[in-house]
Design an enzyme around this catalytic site. Sequence first.
Site, PDB file in Angstrom:
ATOM      1  N   GLN A 220       0.764  -1.190  -0.172  1.00  0.00           N
ATOM      2  CA  GLN A 220       0.035   0.051   0.020  1.00  0.00           C
ATOM      3  C   GLN A 220       0.820   1.400   0.185  1.00  0.00           C
ATOM      4  O   GLN A 220       0.352   2.460  -0.209  1.00  0.00           O
ATOM      5  CB  GLN A 220      -0.844  -0.017   1.090  1.00  0.00           C
ATOM      6  CG  GLN A 220      -2.007  -1.074   1.027  1.00  0.00           C
ATOM      7  CD  GLN A 220      -2.598  -1.195   2.482  1.00  0.00           C
ATOM      8  OE1 GLN A 220      -2.795  -2.205   3.097  1.00  0.00           O
ATOM      9  NE2 GLN A 220      -3.398  -0.010   2.901  1.00  0.00           N
ATOM     10  N   ARG A 367      -8.843  -0.574   8.030  1.00  0.00           N
ATOM     11  CA  ARG A 367      -9.668   0.220   7.706  1.00  0.00           C
ATOM     12  C   ARG A 367     -10.066   1.267   8.592  1.00  0.00           C
ATOM     13  O   ARG A 367     -11.105   1.687   8.778  1.00  0.00           O
ATOM     14  CB  ARG A 367     -10.827  -0.359   7.157  1.00  0.00           C
ATOM     15  CG  ARG A 367     -11.639   0.018   6.199  1.00  0.00           C
ATOM     16  CD  ARG A 367     -12.514  -0.628   5.212  1.00  0.00           C
ATOM     17  NE  ARG A 367     -13.132   0.259   4.312  1.00  0.00           N
ATOM     18  CZ  ARG A 367     -13.751  -0.207   3.417  1.00  0.00           C
ATOM     19  NH1 ARG A 367     -14.074  -1.621   3.158  1.00  0.00           N
ATOM     20  NH2 ARG A 367     -14.628   0.431   2.155  1.00  0.00           N
ATOM     21  N   CYS A 368      -9.042   2.027   9.253  1.00  0.00           N
ATOM     22  CA  CYS A 368      -9.399   3.101  10.210  1.00  0.00           C
ATOM     23  C   CYS A 368      -7.935   3.791  10.406  1.00  0.00           C
ATOM     24  O   CYS A 368      -6.958   3.343   9.793  1.00  0.00           O
ATOM     25  CB  CYS A 368      -9.635   2.661  11.490  1.00  0.00           C
ATOM     26  SG  CYS A 368      -8.468   2.128  12.589  1.00  0.00           S
ATOM     27  N   GLU A 737     -12.883   4.612   5.316  1.00  0.00           N
ATOM     28  CA  GLU A 737     -12.963   3.988   6.555  1.00  0.00           C
ATOM     29  C   GLU A 737     -14.092   4.225   7.405  1.00  0.00           C
ATOM     30  O   GLU A 737     -14.151   3.711   8.601  1.00  0.00           O
ATOM     31  CB  GLU A 737     -11.526   4.157   7.353  1.00  0.00           C
ATOM     32  CG  GLU A 737     -10.347   3.832   6.303  1.00  0.00           C
ATOM     33  CD  GLU A 737      -8.966   4.302   6.897  1.00  0.00           C
ATOM     34  OE1 GLU A 737      -9.201   5.430   7.523  1.00  0.00           O
ATOM     35  OE2 GLU A 737      -7.923   3.539   6.558  1.00  0.00           O
TER      36      GLU A 737
END
Length: 783
Positions: A220, A367-368, A737
């Site tokens: 990523q 996802r935060c 997110e």
Amino acid sequence: MALPEQAYAVLGHPVRRKEDMRFIQGRGRYLDDIVLPRMAYLALVRSPYAHARIRSIRVDAAKAIPGVLAVITGEDLEELGLAWMPTLAGDKQMVLAVGKVLFQYQEVAAVVGETREAAVDGAQAVEVDYEPLPVVVDPFRALEPDAPVLREDREQKTNHIWHWEVGDREATEEALRRSDVVIRERIRFQRVHPAPLEPCGCIADFDRITGRLTLYVTSQAPHAYRTLLALVTKLPEHMIRVISPDIGGGFGNKVAIYPGYVCAVVASMMLGRPVKWVETRTENLTSTSFARDYHMMVELGATREGKVTALRVKTIADHGAFDASANPTRFPAGLFSICTGSYDFPVAFAEVDAVYTNKAPGGISYRCSFRVTEASYLIERAMDILADELGMDPAELRRRNFIPPEKFPYRSALGWTYDSGNYVAALDRALELIGYEELRREQEERRRRGELMGIGISSYTEIVGAGPSHTFDIAGLKMFDSCEIRVHPTGKILARFGTRHQGQGHETTYAQIIAHELGVSVEDVLVEEGDTDTAPYGLGTYASRSTPTAGAAAAMCARRIREKARKIAAHLLEAAEEDIVWEEGRFIVRGVPGKSVTFPQVAFAAYTNPPPGMEPGLEAVYYYDPPNLTFPFGTYVCVVDIDKGTGQVKVRRFVGVDDCGTVINPMIVEGQIHGGLTEGFAIAFMQEIAYDENGNCLSSNFTEYLIPTAVETPRWELDRTVTPSPHHPLGAKGVGESANVGSPAAFVNAVVDALSHLGVRHIDMPITPWKIWRILREHGITE
């Protein structure tokens, strides 16, 4: 009807079909599509023990297997100075175990073969003699004075990693003492895993002739990988090229650097040929970075009228064997201090202690934005517990304590400056859409009939867009991001970015931003990411930072292009530059609307007829350093029904109202919310990376760590409000997110609300049917 305990392993979940097994096991399809000449394959030998001395490693049998090219051990890496690698959290982690292993499935040796099968056969033939040691899987036990010390390599002979705190301790203690009501609850956010569609993998290709390393890797953050590889391997950074192909999902799992990557690089340098490593699904779930595993004690004070007075939080964070989280340097506990949420707390204090245990390392942002999901879950559960204590409607309690719109920009008790918000508008819209008052009346009627129905609210505030360089870095790298735009003579555009999408639709969103700013068609913009040889340096995609940082860079870069284009337009129109106006994709002479040129005409002139003295061409690069973070928010309302006989929870309705500021592409925003809600649903009801007392991982595949399908996933009803960020060039805040951050509390609040009349105050996730059935049996509701 009562069901035996074993029935709950599959209750409510579809039987896995044979064709599903490839997905369950994992293969890394995108990397499998890349085949290089003379490519070899790498397999890792992993420990069956969670804590054990390594007496010996025997590799002769493995080397004798046809097709095996090399076997690498931790001792081999020690000779190269590569036995340990730094983590993004400032800790260090063994690449291959030396001396002892610290968690089950830890990497012990690497085998390289001509084929994948030869490598696997070789790994199975490696003989390791272990001496089992006492195992510590409970972080509270790890802090006890007589607990075995796990990390003998550290000077501090303790399992305590670090202590972090923020806020005013004394003022908070005093405010709690003076509060009319104080609720206290221990709330755990269980260990979960991002579980991307494709597991991690890489192809390391070291060219002995040129001395250049090309690494195809499911990353990523490819530029960060390149820099860190240069620091670890001592290869010159300009001799490293990192290419991140389609990576099959990330969710934070593909930010860290894993031992398999380092082993593949070492093997390629040893053999002078490409080496591919793709992990299995079990390897992904058991050894790559987990998320959450926060044990939180919350104290929340309030007046009898329901006005909050103070918040105090003490947290134990289980980081596993190595602190391999990916938080900004100044925030070892991430942005957990957003735990005051959407509420106007006069004073607050939070502290976190990190602990080593015999579990896989991590603590990443699934996802935060760096531990924000834990913070949001904590405060939204605490507000519901307070509402129950006061006998107050949870919606009214929230409304009474929201930060009012006129207070923005708002400085929180824990130091954050919220950019903008209108929390009441989002709450009111969600309650209107779901028919809240009618649902409460229905709930009263159902309770009289002995039925179990619950309504849960979560009014979250997130913090994203990391981040301003004066505050945010990872491993010393400042968290700006970048855009490079090249306008070709025909007006077509190539745009390159330092981020890397994993399915978020960057190609569409970025192209829309640039097309809007330059007055061209979206189809005329080509977006590229993921190749460090071509893309400008950037910190990658995670923590919902792409649109807040790289999207802003795209807008500012396009505006820089447009300013040069204005000068060229003035030359073409034979007018003063100050008389050139940009309207509807054209440069127009002020007051003479018929006298204009289009952007493509200007682009052609940049290469064929530039003004005298102007450098030809139409290109620009912009590095965006945000002045502040952005603060998306929203309200989720969930309605559940519970079957008293089985404990099965049915999500009847779920309404979500999000506010991510200016919306660039509504379809992409909706898709991001759908995905995040589905993951939040899975975390609330299905998922936990669990361990037994011996450190054995009980969640090593998708038949144990359940993934929701379309059968289980509820229908999402979505709407939005729009409160632009005042400092972002487009007013955008980020949304990727938000749903994962805000939704778990809504689900849990709904279930607890359904059982609150029985005296149930809190239930830790995952809320399985078996867990609910036991609660109902304890209260005499079922047998």
